[in-house]
Design an enzyme around this catalytic site. Structure first.
Site, PDB file in Angstrom:
ATOM      1  N   LYS A 274      -9.449   2.359  -2.348  1.00  0.00           N
ATOM      2  CA  LYS A 274      -9.643   1.716  -1.034  1.00  0.00           C
ATOM      3  C   LYS A 274     -11.055   1.963  -0.498  1.00  0.00           C
ATOM      4  CE  LYS A 274      -7.237   1.705   3.463  1.00  0.00           C
ATOM      5  NZ  LYS A 274      -5.938   2.042   4.090  1.00  0.00           N
TER       6      LYS A 274
ATOM      7  N   GLU B  54       0.846  -1.203   0.000  1.00  0.00           N
ATOM      8  CA  GLU B  54       0.000   0.000   0.000  1.00  0.00           C
ATOM      9  C   GLU B  54       0.889   1.265   0.000  1.00  0.00           C
ATOM     10  OE1 GLU B  54      -2.216   0.523   3.650  1.00  0.00           O
ATOM     11  OE2 GLU B  54      -3.710   1.793   2.669  1.00  0.00           O
TER      12      GLU B  54
ATOM     13  N   CYS C 140      -5.568  -2.790   2.361  1.00  0.00           N
ATOM     14  CA  CYS C 140      -5.268  -2.827   3.803  1.00  0.00           C
ATOM     15  C   CYS C 140      -6.462  -3.048   4.732  1.00  0.00           C
ATOM     16  CB  CYS C 140      -4.482  -1.592   4.220  1.00  0.00           C
ATOM     17  SG  CYS C 140      -3.753  -1.854   5.857  1.00  0.00           S
TER      18      CYS C 140
HETATM   19  N1  LIG Z   1      -3.292   1.154   6.147  1.00  0.00           N
HETATM   20  C1  LIG Z   1      -4.309   0.786   6.890  1.00  0.00           C
HETATM   21  O1  LIG Z   1      -5.452   0.808   6.464  1.00  0.00           O
HETATM   22  N2  LIG Z   1      -4.019   0.392   8.155  1.00  0.00           N
HETATM   23  C2  LIG Z   1      -4.990   0.213   9.153  1.00  0.00           C
HETATM   24  C3  LIG Z   1      -4.517  -0.658  10.247  1.00  0.00           C
HETATM   25  C4  LIG Z   1      -4.822  -2.085   9.997  1.00  0.00           C
HETATM   26  O2  LIG Z   1      -5.779  -2.400   9.302  1.00  0.00           O
HETATM   27  O3  LIG Z   1      -4.119  -2.928  10.553  1.00  0.00           O
END
Ligand SMILES: NC(=O)NCCC(=O)O
Length: 382
Positions: free
Chosen positions: A186, A111, A223
């Site tokens: 996203k 990401e 993510c």
């Molecule tokens: N980049 C992101 O969405 N991180 C959020 C934390 C997670 O999902 O562990």
């Protein structure tokens, strides 16, 4: 020397933790010497595996070679933005070259791979890392896609120049001819810990696209979307055979969840999942707080890497390093997706109509939860 009972115990632990693929522990494969030399020269972890499927009488095997790249940033976050970006591109190139030399067909980067994960700071200066979908990083990867006839999933911080210059967290899907097949933005934006991404961009507006490439049908669940089973489901309903989960997440917050969620999604939706997390600790010039009363700090915590593949038959690869950059390669016979659908029949037993009905009622303001109370609780209250 490993004594026989210890070896048997190790095999049993591996059977339960990593699963079996076609009744056997997952096999490692050898990559060409040039890939190993690049991994030594540029100091990145390199591992390779093979998910097989049963032979079928009507279909030929559909084996694709898939790669995942995890990387740390290359220069301190105080360096000029252009230099930081160029240095990350340089280190990622060595891993794509190793993938190209290994005949990888599809590869996915982490990401927002082209920048530090600066969203913890809430400072708007980091918006300067953003690019249009056909910007510098995409063009750089388009050349490599053409060179290696590789499909490349390119997750960037996007600046949507046609719509008021707004920012999105976007994966650009580059075809093996260097063309842009499409984008996915996203869907679920975190509001947890220091993941202040909602300060920068909104929830995506591209739905759950599946991209039909010459190597197979792929999708991207970016993510935090991995905590949302319906998000995984939707990519499956649209026919994905491989879903990538490019991520940026830190140890204290999510490490116990990491080996579970993607693997569960692969099982429940009968597709392969490639999970990628960035590596290292990124420090920023100005300290920030987490809104939890604890002292201010200037780093995000440790991004624990540990990228891995999960298969629809519940087997998975070991993970890449927690500390080093890495390229994980796996061959996968996509016939396994349908074989697992036939075996478990989850699509037939899913009872989607029950859930469609519940969700449509739940979304109405006058929703009443279906709770049946023990009458004794009433009596106790009287
Ligand atoms: N980049 C992101 O969405 N991180 C959020 C934390 C997670 O999902 O562990």
């Amino acid at each position: 020397m490993i004594i026989p009972t210890a070896y048997a115990n190790l095999q049993e632990v591996s059977r339960i933790l990593l699963g079996l693929n076609c009744g056997k522990p997952l096999e490692r494969i050898l990559l060409p010497e040039v890939a190993s030399s690049l991994s030594t020269k540029y100091d990145f972890d390199l591992q390779a595996f093979y998910f097989c499927a049963d032979e079928e009488s009507l279909r030929q095997p559909r084996v694709v070679r898939v790669g995942l790249i995890q990387n740390s940033i290359a220069l301190p976050t105080t360096t000029p933005i252009n230099e930081q970006k160029k240095a990350i591109m340089h280190k990622v190139k060595s891993m794509i070259d190793a993938a190209g030399a290994s005949g990888v067909n599809i590869i996915c980067l982490q990401e927002a791979w082209m920048m530090p994960f600066a969203f913890c700071t809430r400072e708007k200066r980091w918006c300067e890392f953003s690019e249009p979908i056909d910007g510098e990083c995409t063009q750089f990867l388009q050349d490599l896609a053409r060179k290696y006839s590789m499909v490349i999933v390119n997750p960037i911080l996007e600046r949507d120049v046609k719509h008021g210059e707004v920012l999105w967290n976007t994966a650009v899907i580059i075809g093996n001819n260097g063309n842009i097949i499409g984008i996915h933005r996203k869907n679920h934006i975190p509001r947890v810990g220091d993941f202040n991404e909602s300060t920068y961009y909104m929830e995506g507006n591209t739905g759950h696209p599946v991209f039909e490439t010459c190597y197979g049908k792929i999708a991207v669940n970016i993510c935090y979307g991995r905590h949302h089973p319906l998000n995984w489901l939707a990519f499956g309903l649209n026919g994905a055979e491989i879903v990538f989960n490019p991520s940026a997440t830190v140890g204290e917050l999510s490490e116990p969840m990491w080996p579970i969620e993607a693997r569960n999604a692969a099982i429940a939706n009968s597709y392969f999942v490639g999970s990628i997390n960035r590596v290292g600790t990124e420090a920023f010039p100005n300290p920030f707080t987490s809104g939890d009363g604890k002292p201010q700090h200037s780093d995000f915590g440790h991004f624990y890497g540990s990228s891995y593949f999960s298969s629809p038959d519940a087997s998975c690869t070991p993970s890449l390093s927690r500390y080093r950059d890495g390229l994980l390669v796996s061959d996968m016979d996509l016939n396994l997706c349908r074989q697992l659908k036939d075996k478990w029949g989850f699509r037939m037993t899913a009872r989607y109509e029950l859930y469609a009905d519940l969700l449509s009622r739940y979304l109405k303001p006058d929703f009443i939860p279906q709770v049946i109370e023990d009458p004794y609780l009433q009596k106790q209250r009287q």
